[in-house]
Design a protein around this motif. Structure first.
Motif: not given
Length: 259
Positions: A160-181
């Motif tokens: 985003l460059k400029k915005t009048k809207k809220s840029t606040t967000r809530t992230i509940e989960t970030i996960s990383i799983e590896r399956e082989g490569s």
């Protein structure tokens, strides 16, 4: 007038994204609207739960449209999947109450991002993952993910460059799983800014490869400077998995016509 909800799957490789651009048929929205006009004889604009960028895929995009057609939901489903290109599939058709809105009823979304992490690239997954051959420190990457979880102003991790809207967000989960490569990132939150997930993935990968410190997460969240974060990961690794909808009292009256 009937209110019809669609659940849609698409391979975004050859499209300019979800949103119709003028009369361009090189968008997912444009392709679907063209088939709706063919099916109903009505000029209809569909409402999507949100935009996806050029090259981004979806397993569970949600859209709705209003129509006077008397076709059953099952007949509509058959029509869509007969006349849409093979890389766009309507998975479900539902008739909803009048007030249902595919964008305003969204309470959250789940995205996946795939990274092929190997010294040798992949022929089969090259259009559905990002090739990143550098050795990665998973502990540092998980530490970065922990810092991102919660309610923050993510403007520094957006395009985003400029915005009048809220840029606040809530992230509940970030996960990383590896399956082989293959590394599979999962993001769940109440909403995501333009290119936010791709910038987060690019930053986390640069932290894992040692190019950036874990503390860069705190710096970008505090100073809101996009240039301090990592590169934007390419679109082909990103999938919209699911759209979580607000279940209002009127939803008890909905009819699932085909599943």
């Amino acid at each position: 007038m009937r209110n019809i909800k669609l659940t849609i799957e698409y391979d975004g490789k050859r499209y300019l994204g979800w949103q119709r651009l003028g009369d361009s048929e090189k968008t997912v929205q444009g392709k679907i609207e063209s088939v709706i006009t063919q099916m109903t004889g009505e000029k209809i604009e569909i409402i999507g739960s949100g935009r996806t960028d050029a090259g981004t895929h979806a397993r569970g995009q949600v859209a709705n449209f209003k129509t006077n057609t008397e076709m059953t939901c099952n007949d509509m489903l058959i029509f869509f999947n007969r006349y849409l290109p093979s890389d766009i599939v309507v998975k479900k058709v539902e008739e909803m109450p009048e007030r249902f809105h595919a964008r305003y009823n969204v309470k959250g979304k789940q995205y996946s991002y795939y990274v092929w992490n190997d010294s040798i690239p992949t022929a089969f997954e090259r259009y559905r993952s990002f090739y990143f051959p550098q050795t990665l420190d998973m502990d540092k990457m998980n530490a970065a993910c922990e810092k991102l979880i919660g309610k923050h102003d993510f403007v520094g991790f957006s395009a985003l460059k400029k915005t009048k809207k809220s840029t606040t967000r809530t992230i509940e989960t970030i996960s990383i799983e590896r399956e082989g490569s293959m590394l599979h990132f999962t993001f769940i939150g109440d909403g995501f800014l333009h290119k936010m997930i791709r910038i987060l993935v690019g930053t986390i990968l640069e932290i894992g490869s040692g190019k950036l410190p874990v503390t860069i997460i705190d710096e970008v969240l505090e100073n809101k400077i996009r240039e301090a974060a990592g590169e934007t990961a390419p679109a082909q690794g990103l999938f919209l998995d699911e759209v979580f909808l607000i279940i209002d009292s009127y939803s008890e009256d909905l009819t699932i016509c085909y599943e």
